[in-house]
Design an enzyme around this catalytic site. Structure first.
Site, mmCIF file in Angstrom:
data_model
loop_
_atom_site.group_PDB
_atom_site.id
_atom_site.type_symbol
_atom_site.label_atom_id
_atom_site.label_comp_id
_atom_site.label_asym_id
_atom_site.label_seq_id
_atom_site.Cartn_x
_atom_site.Cartn_y
_atom_site.Cartn_z
ATOM 1 N N LYS A 79 0.965 -1.347 -0.054
ATOM 2 C CA LYS A 79 -0.157 0.072 -0.121
ATOM 3 C C LYS A 79 0.934 1.256 -0.041
ATOM 4 C CE LYS A 79 -3.726 1.934 2.948
ATOM 5 N NZ LYS A 79 -4.565 1.743 3.986
ATOM 6 N N SER A 154 -9.822 2.163 3.298
ATOM 7 C CA SER A 154 -8.997 2.603 2.346
ATOM 8 C C SER A 154 -7.864 1.769 1.580
ATOM 9 C CB SER A 154 -7.960 3.801 3.179
ATOM 10 O OG SER A 154 -7.037 3.052 4.009
ATOM 11 N N SER A 178 -9.426 -0.483 7.483
ATOM 12 C CA SER A 178 -8.885 -0.477 6.135
ATOM 13 C C SER A 178 -8.156 -1.639 5.440
ATOM 14 C CB SER A 178 -8.157 0.821 6.098
ATOM 15 O OG SER A 178 -8.718 2.003 5.920
HETATM 16 N N1 GLN Z 1 -12.496 4.151 7.055
HETATM 17 C C1 GLN Z 1 -11.750 4.580 8.253
HETATM 18 C C2 GLN Z 1 -11.310 5.874 8.170
HETATM 19 O O1 GLN Z 1 -11.610 6.697 7.149
HETATM 20 C C3 GLN Z 1 -10.755 3.622 8.516
HETATM 21 C C4 GLN Z 1 -9.468 3.967 7.691
HETATM 22 C C5 GLN Z 1 -8.279 3.056 8.032
HETATM 23 O O2 GLN Z 1 -8.402 1.905 8.618
HETATM 24 N N2 GLN Z 1 -7.154 3.504 7.480
HETATM 25 O O3 GLN Z 1 -10.687 6.589 9.095
#
Ligand code: GLN
Length: 501
Positions: A79, A154, A178
């Site tokens: 990532k 994400s 995420s």
């Molecule tokens: N969707 C969550 C956020 O926007 C989790 C994101 C993540 O785990 N990086 O914070």
């Protein structure tokens, strides 16, 4: 040879070790197919060069791994929020465009030293803030099961790259789900270990007390092979705490002992008001499968579920507002070079206004607000108390059951654009997954079959803090009992047919 691209990593690794497949040839094939499907799915922000930049021979200090089986010689994706030496790392943000780290994150270094190949850097919501990969500063990723839908986020690029046969496994990051939520939406496995088990050194910080590096894969065995490489104590991360001699692969063989385990289904997370009915139906099927395998399934209650999203979004934003203060256009990235005709304040303003996307700016504003004098007591401190309350209730549940169960995502993969008009609609995607980050327990998402519309659904299992190996064994037990296996999305299978290797 191209059919090899459909296999889970452990099977292809066995062929490499048996001398039937050449690891470098496999890497080149992987890279070419990744390029071939990329116009459809857009999983990557950067793809590697054809010539692998590092040796394919395992060169790790294997003595330290004491004969454990490890992931080796496999094409992996990383990532783009995880630092890779000599390979651009932007965290999906314009503010970091052109930034090439001078070092590898510890997890990346270990993977390379174990002889694995980096296919490329996967797309994400900017700085990991989002649940659909639509908040990437560059372009959205498409779900390989239906290109008009999101892959989740994400780590959407990580999940889509593993599902679309562009990499065998991926490193992602999981601050509030995420790794797991996109894994569920793309039909692959997603694992978040206990906090500190995988070093955060080289993971670009979003919300440090919640940030984890996690793993996306096709099967649980691949996750265990990865853990045996990357879950190591690291002096470069002050919060690193991996047990030095854990063997996650060997632990899978003990899954038979888990047949009498007790799984608690979190009632509030199976609520038809919150979840798609098809998601609940497939979760109930999975529970029946677990029940038939001998596991004791009981229903438990976690009334704090209604506090999860407010607590998470206040804490995550607060920590983000502090972590993201470092992006001033001067120290990192080439996108916004200093303009010496401006004074410093104007310079900061120009860079931060144009370099950050809307969602990131929203989080910085929200985070600064909840931390400011007069409001911190009402918001930030209360959210911290809620976090402690949630952790205590989860610990209490784990005194009665061995594992907790919920859906991973309350919804099937949704259409691109569908949740962009109202941030709270996007935040609602995370209701099941933030629990594990707030309570600091390991969690895994496993494929639970397809909806009528041919979209993947995932179940989530959680274990007490530190019991990562047992959780993976339970995941393997389920995988075996459910016999779903990894499935290639139909449109990717078609592309593989057309592909001239
Ligand atoms: N969707 C969550 C956020 O926007 C989790 C994101 C993540 O785990 N990086 O914070």
């Amino acid at each position: 040879m191209k059919e090899l691209l459909r296999l889970p990593a452990h099977r292809v690794q066995a062929l490499i070790e048996g001398g039937e497949v050449d690891a470098r040839e496999l890497f080149l094939l992987q890279l070419r197919f990744a390029r071939f499907v990329e116009p459809e799915v857009s999983s990557f922000l950067t793809l590697a060069d054809e010539e692998p930049p590092h040796a394919s021979e395992p060169q790790v200090e294997l003595a330290a791994l004491r004969g454990n089986r490890i992931l080796s010689q496999i094409p992996v994706s990383v990532k783009d929020i995880i630092a890779t030496r000599d390979l651009a790392t932007s965290a999906g943000s314009r503010i970091l465009s052109g930034y090439v780290p001078p070092y590898d994150a510890t997890a990346v270094r270990l993977l390379k030293e174990a002889g694995n190949f980096i296919v490329g850097k996967t797309n994400l919501d900017e700085f990991g803030m989002g649940s659909s990969t639509e908040y990437s500063g560059y372009f959205p990723t498409h779900n390989p099961w239906d290109l008009s839908r999101v892959p989740g986020g994400s780590s959407g690029g990580a999940a889509s790259s593993v599902a679309a046969l562009q990499s065998f496994v991926g490193l992602g990051s999981d601050t509030g789900g995420s790794v797991r939520q996109p894994a569920a939406l793309c039909g692959v496995v997603g694992f978040k270990p206990t906090y500190g088990f995988i070093s955060r050194y080289g993971l670009i910080a979003y919300a440090s007390s919640l940030d984890h590096i996690g793993i996306t894969a096709r099967e649980v065995t691949d996750v265990a092979l990865m853990m045996n490489v990357v879950a190591r104590p690291d002096p470069l991360d002050a919060t690193s705490q991996a047990p030095p001699d854990a063997d996650y692969v060997a632990a899978l063989d003990k899954r038979g002992e888990l047949k009498s385990a007790k799984i608690g289904v979190v009632k509030e997370l199976m609520d038809p008001e919150l979840m798609d009915s098809e998601v609940i139906a497939l979760c109930e099927d999975s529970l029946r499968i677990l029940g038939s395998a001998g596991v004791d399934v009981v229903r438990v209650s976690l009334p704090e579920v209604r506090h999860l999203l407010p607590a998470y979004y206040i804490l995550a934003a607060a920590e983000a507002s502090s972590n993201l203060a470092r992006y001033d256009g001067i120290r990192y990235g080439l996108g916004f070079p200093a303009d010496t005709s401006m004074d410093l304040q104007k310079q900061y303003l120009r860079v931060r206004v144009s370099g950050f996307g809307e969602e990131v700016k929203r989080r910085i504003l929200l985070g600064t607000y909840v931390l400011s004098a007069g409001y911190a007591e009402a918001y930030y401190n209360q959210a911290r108390q809620l976090r402690r309350l949630v952790a205590a209730s989860v610990a209490d549940l784990f005194s009665k059951v061995d594992f907790l169960f919920s859906p991973t995502s309350p919804f099937l993969a949704f259409k691109l654009g569908e949740r962009m008009d109202d941030p709270t609609k996007m935040y609602a995607c995370d209701v099941c997954v933030v629990l594990a980050n707030l309570a600091n327990v390991p969690a895994i998402s496993l494929p639970a079959g397809l909806s009528r519309s041919n979209l993947p659904v995932g179940i989530q299992l959680m274990a007490p803090s530190g019991e990562d190996a047992r959780l993976l064994a339970m995941g393997r037990l389920y995988e075996e009992a459910a016999a779903f296996g990894f499935r290639t999305p139909p449109l990717v299978a078609k592309k593989l047919d057309e592909f001239k290797a």
